[in-house]
Scaffold this motif. Structure first.
Motif, PDB file in Angstrom:
ATOM      1  N   LYS A  61       0.817  -1.144   0.008  1.00  0.00           N
ATOM      2  CA  LYS A  61       0.019  -0.015  -0.071  1.00  0.00           C
ATOM      3  C   LYS A  61       0.878   1.326   0.034  1.00  0.00           C
ATOM      4  O   LYS A  61       0.379   2.523  -0.676  1.00  0.00           O
ATOM      5  CB  LYS A  61      -0.888   0.112   1.025  1.00  0.00           C
ATOM      6  N   THR A  62       2.087   1.338   0.637  1.00  0.00           N
ATOM      7  CA  THR A  62       2.886   2.363   0.658  1.00  0.00           C
ATOM      8  C   THR A  62       3.430   2.441  -0.700  1.00  0.00           C
ATOM      9  O   THR A  62       3.654   3.614  -1.302  1.00  0.00           O
ATOM     10  CB  THR A  62       4.130   1.872   1.549  1.00  0.00           C
ATOM     11  N   ALA A  63       3.880   1.513  -1.406  1.00  0.00           N
ATOM     12  CA  ALA A  63       4.398   1.584  -2.739  1.00  0.00           C
ATOM     13  C   ALA A  63       3.284   1.851  -3.623  1.00  0.00           C
ATOM     14  O   ALA A  63       3.551   2.793  -4.778  1.00  0.00           O
ATOM     15  CB  ALA A  63       4.885   0.390  -3.188  1.00  0.00           C
ATOM     16  N   THR A  64       1.940   1.674  -3.399  1.00  0.00           N
ATOM     17  CA  THR A  64       0.691   2.110  -4.321  1.00  0.00           C
ATOM     18  C   THR A  64       0.648   3.678  -4.094  1.00  0.00           C
ATOM     19  O   THR A  64       0.261   4.505  -5.119  1.00  0.00           O
ATOM     20  CB  THR A  64      -0.355   1.501  -4.059  1.00  0.00           C
ATOM     21  N   ARG A  65       0.683   4.068  -3.011  1.00  0.00           N
ATOM     22  CA  ARG A  65       0.493   5.403  -2.814  1.00  0.00           C
ATOM     23  C   ARG A  65       1.618   6.333  -3.229  1.00  0.00           C
ATOM     24  O   ARG A  65       1.399   7.318  -3.917  1.00  0.00           O
ATOM     25  CB  ARG A  65       0.551   5.669  -1.234  1.00  0.00           C
ATOM     26  N   GLU A  66       2.820   5.670  -3.198  1.00  0.00           N
ATOM     27  CA  GLU A  66       3.993   6.594  -4.070  1.00  0.00           C
ATOM     28  C   GLU A  66       3.660   6.530  -5.682  1.00  0.00           C
ATOM     29  O   GLU A  66       3.873   7.608  -6.133  1.00  0.00           O
ATOM     30  CB  GLU A  66       5.033   5.656  -3.697  1.00  0.00           C
ATOM     31  N   MET A  67       3.192   5.472  -6.187  1.00  0.00           N
ATOM     32  CA  MET A  67       3.060   5.603  -7.561  1.00  0.00           C
ATOM     33  C   MET A  67       1.634   6.398  -8.019  1.00  0.00           C
ATOM     34  O   MET A  67       1.964   7.195  -8.789  1.00  0.00           O
ATOM     35  CB  MET A  67       2.723   4.176  -8.043  1.00  0.00           C
ATOM     36  N   LEU A  68       0.785   6.535  -7.083  1.00  0.00           N
ATOM     37  CA  LEU A  68      -0.286   7.348  -7.329  1.00  0.00           C
ATOM     38  C   LEU A  68       0.238   9.124  -7.378  1.00  0.00           C
ATOM     39  O   LEU A  68      -0.123   9.745  -7.781  1.00  0.00           O
ATOM     40  CB  LEU A  68      -1.481   7.271  -6.273  1.00  0.00           C
ATOM     41  N   TRP A  69       1.037   8.885  -6.321  1.00  0.00           N
ATOM     42  CA  TRP A  69       1.626  10.160  -6.050  1.00  0.00           C
ATOM     43  C   TRP A  69       2.519  10.875  -7.375  1.00  0.00           C
ATOM     44  O   TRP A  69       2.479  12.101  -7.746  1.00  0.00           O
ATOM     45  CB  TRP A  69       2.562  10.375  -4.837  1.00  0.00           C
ATOM     46  N   PHE A  70       3.406   9.900  -7.903  1.00  0.00           N
ATOM     47  CA  PHE A  70       4.082  10.155  -9.239  1.00  0.00           C
ATOM     48  C   PHE A  70       3.060  10.514 -10.488  1.00  0.00           C
ATOM     49  O   PHE A  70       3.221  11.732 -10.927  1.00  0.00           O
ATOM     50  CB  PHE A  70       4.559   8.789  -9.609  1.00  0.00           C
ATOM     51  N   LEU A  71       1.918   9.839 -10.310  1.00  0.00           N
ATOM     52  CA  LEU A  71       1.196  10.292 -11.370  1.00  0.00           C
ATOM     53  C   LEU A  71       0.401  11.704 -11.095  1.00  0.00           C
ATOM     54  O   LEU A  71      -0.162  12.128 -12.380  1.00  0.00           O
ATOM     55  CB  LEU A  71      -0.098   9.158 -11.531  1.00  0.00           C
ATOM     56  N   THR A  72       0.448  12.464 -10.051  1.00  0.00           N
ATOM     57  CA  THR A  72      -0.195  13.512  -9.914  1.00  0.00           C
ATOM     58  C   THR A  72       0.799  14.711 -10.289  1.00  0.00           C
ATOM     59  O   THR A  72       0.328  15.685 -10.399  1.00  0.00           O
ATOM     60  CB  THR A  72      -0.529  13.770  -8.464  1.00  0.00           C
ATOM     61  N   GLY A  73       1.909  14.421 -10.571  1.00  0.00           N
ATOM     62  CA  GLY A  73       2.882  15.233 -10.892  1.00  0.00           C
ATOM     63  C   GLY A  73       3.376  15.960  -9.760  1.00  0.00           C
ATOM     64  O   GLY A  73       4.493  16.871  -9.819  1.00  0.00           O
ATOM     65  N   ASP A  74       2.995  15.693  -8.452  1.00  0.00           N
ATOM     66  CA  ASP A  74       3.499  16.154  -7.246  1.00  0.00           C
ATOM     67  C   ASP A  74       5.084  15.926  -6.984  1.00  0.00           C
ATOM     68  O   ASP A  74       5.399  14.777  -7.017  1.00  0.00           O
ATOM     69  CB  ASP A  74       2.555  16.167  -6.072  1.00  0.00           C
ATOM     70  N   THR A  75       5.799  16.734  -6.454  1.00  0.00           N
ATOM     71  CA  THR A  75       7.317  16.381  -6.142  1.00  0.00           C
ATOM     72  C   THR A  75       7.359  17.131  -4.541  1.00  0.00           C
ATOM     73  O   THR A  75       8.728  17.000  -4.414  1.00  0.00           O
ATOM     74  CB  THR A  75       8.278  17.142  -6.975  1.00  0.00           C
ATOM     75  N   ASN A  76       6.562  17.133  -3.862  1.00  0.00           N
ATOM     76  CA  ASN A  76       6.651  17.553  -2.513  1.00  0.00           C
ATOM     77  C   ASN A  76       6.081  16.279  -1.665  1.00  0.00           C
ATOM     78  O   ASN A  76       5.348  16.043  -1.852  1.00  0.00           O
ATOM     79  CB  ASN A  76       5.927  19.038  -2.082  1.00  0.00           C
ATOM     80  N   ILE A  77       7.181  16.279  -0.615  1.00  0.00           N
ATOM     81  CA  ILE A  77       6.721  14.977   0.581  1.00  0.00           C
ATOM     82  C   ILE A  77       5.617  15.093   1.352  1.00  0.00           C
ATOM     83  O   ILE A  77       5.091  14.425   1.745  1.00  0.00           O
ATOM     84  CB  ILE A  77       7.847  14.797   1.243  1.00  0.00           C
ATOM     85  N   ARG A  78       4.782  16.492   0.993  1.00  0.00           N
ATOM     86  CA  ARG A  78       3.735  16.588   2.148  1.00  0.00           C
ATOM     87  C   ARG A  78       2.634  15.807   2.020  1.00  0.00           C
ATOM     88  O   ARG A  78       2.182  15.197   2.884  1.00  0.00           O
ATOM     89  CB  ARG A  78       3.223  17.955   2.005  1.00  0.00           C
ATOM     90  N   SER A  79       2.310  15.567   1.027  1.00  0.00           N
ATOM     91  CA  SER A  79       1.091  14.755   0.510  1.00  0.00           C
ATOM     92  C   SER A  79       1.420  13.207   1.303  1.00  0.00           C
ATOM     93  O   SER A  79       0.575  12.660   1.613  1.00  0.00           O
ATOM     94  CB  SER A  79       0.341  14.671  -0.576  1.00  0.00           C
ATOM     95  N   LEU A  80       2.621  12.899   0.783  1.00  0.00           N
ATOM     96  CA  LEU A  80       3.137  11.505   1.331  1.00  0.00           C
ATOM     97  C   LEU A  80       2.933  11.433   2.710  1.00  0.00           C
ATOM     98  O   LEU A  80       2.425  10.681   3.266  1.00  0.00           O
ATOM     99  CB  LEU A  80       4.346  11.264   0.646  1.00  0.00           C
ATOM    100  N   VAL A  81       3.662  12.365   3.443  1.00  0.00           N
ATOM    101  CA  VAL A  81       3.746  12.460   4.956  1.00  0.00           C
ATOM    102  C   VAL A  81       2.333  12.436   5.472  1.00  0.00           C
ATOM    103  O   VAL A  81       2.106  11.728   6.470  1.00  0.00           O
ATOM    104  CB  VAL A  81       4.484  13.566   5.567  1.00  0.00           C
TER     105      VAL A  81
END
Length: 310
Positions: A61-81
């Motif tokens: 699930k962590t890896a999936t969240r990272e992939m979905l984050w990539f696809l948003t174009g976001d490069t700030n860790i805030r949404s991941l954190v």
């Protein structure tokens, strides 16, 4: 992969080979590695198969969240954190400590990232890493007298890829990459999983991932799962069946301070065949959510922790 052999055995064999015969090298992090150059593994994605390692727990699930984050174009860790995903925090945290001299711990740093907009903007950004290059590759137009202006909206490689697969499946140009030479020095970490190529045959979508640098002990588990996830999402969007994932590594290495991880993992036997389900088809690849994915029959052995070399 040998027919009838568990898909994970090729990974363990490669790990054993590198640990036993790899070239001992001084690396960027100063930790040191044992390394080989050039490796290939193949993973069948048919029948809901997914290459999750079973000799240790992979937090898919962590890896999936990272992939979905990539696809948003976001490069700030805030949404991941905010989603309790910590895998990108070490790089901005290391930069913050070096530039300010403050010996802040990770939890306190992440709390400030979440609570303080200005702090997140200044210290949470990773530079133009994967997301930027995948969906917003810089585009420039002439501005007169030899000058060029960067357009506000860049090139969405993922959208172009899917359009190409739908309308010209036989093309040999189904490729996207994160390796933007002009911007490498602005990235917290240049892309490791750098180039993907896709291939359609018999109604199935297959892919080759070329990874320039692979931490086989820690990073690979996420990299191979994420690549398979991406193939499955793209296949669904193109009304194709998943085919095969071919993983190619350039510098494939194990860190010298991961001896306990390597020895423990090599003492274990792989088992089981986890299955991966996508529960709905959203309107585009950019509209998937974590709740859209389900892994079944995954019963891995215990997680093995090890330090990340920054």
């Amino acid at each position: 992969m040998i027919p009838g052999e568990h898909y994970e055995q090729q990974y363990l064999d490669l790990m054993r080979h590198i640990w036993t015969h790899g070239d001992e090298r001084t690396d960027r992090t100063g930790v040191g590695t044992r390394s080989i150059f050039g490796a290939t593994m193949r993973f069948d994605l048919a029948n809901d198969s997914i290459p999750l390692l079973t000799t240790k727990r992979v937090f898919w699930k962590t890896a999936t969240r990272e992939m979905l984050w990539f696809l948003t174009g976001d490069t700030n860790i805030r949404s991941l954190v905010e989603q309790k995903v910590h895998i990108w925090t070490d790089w901005p945290l290391d930069k913050y400590r070096k530039e300010t001299g403050e010996d802040i711990d990770r939890d306190a740093f992440e709390q400030r990232i979440v609570e303080d907009d200005q702090f997140a903007k200044q210290w949470g950004d990773l530079g133009p890493v994967y997301g930027t290059q995948w969906v917003n590759w810089p585009r420039y137009t002439p501005a007169g007298e030899g000058l060029y202006r960067r357009e506000e909206k860049g090139i969405n490689q993922i959208k172009l890829l899917i359009d190409g697969l739908k309308h010209n499946p036989g093309s040999r140009r189904h490729i996207f990459t994160g390796w933007n030479v002009a911007e490498l020095d602005q990235m917290a970490l240049p892309p490791c999983h750098k180039t993907y190529q896709f291939y359609v045959a018999g109604g199935k979508l297959s892919a080759v991932l070329y990874q320039r640098s692979c931490d086989l002990g820690l990073g690979f588990a996420f990299n191979v799962y994420s690549a398979a996830l991406l193939v499955r999402m793209i296949a669904q969007q193109c009304e194709l069946e998943p085919g095969e994932l071919v993983w190619n590594g350039g510098d494939v290495h194990l860190y010298l301070n991961h001896a306990e991880l390597v020895e423990e993992q090599l003492s274990r036997q792989p088992s089981g065949q986890p299955k991966f389900k996508i529960l709905r088809k959203p309107e585009s690849i950019f509209h998937y959510q974590i709740a859209d994915f389900k892994v079944e029959d995954y019963a891995p052995q215990a997680h093995i922790s090890a330090p990340v070399a920054v």
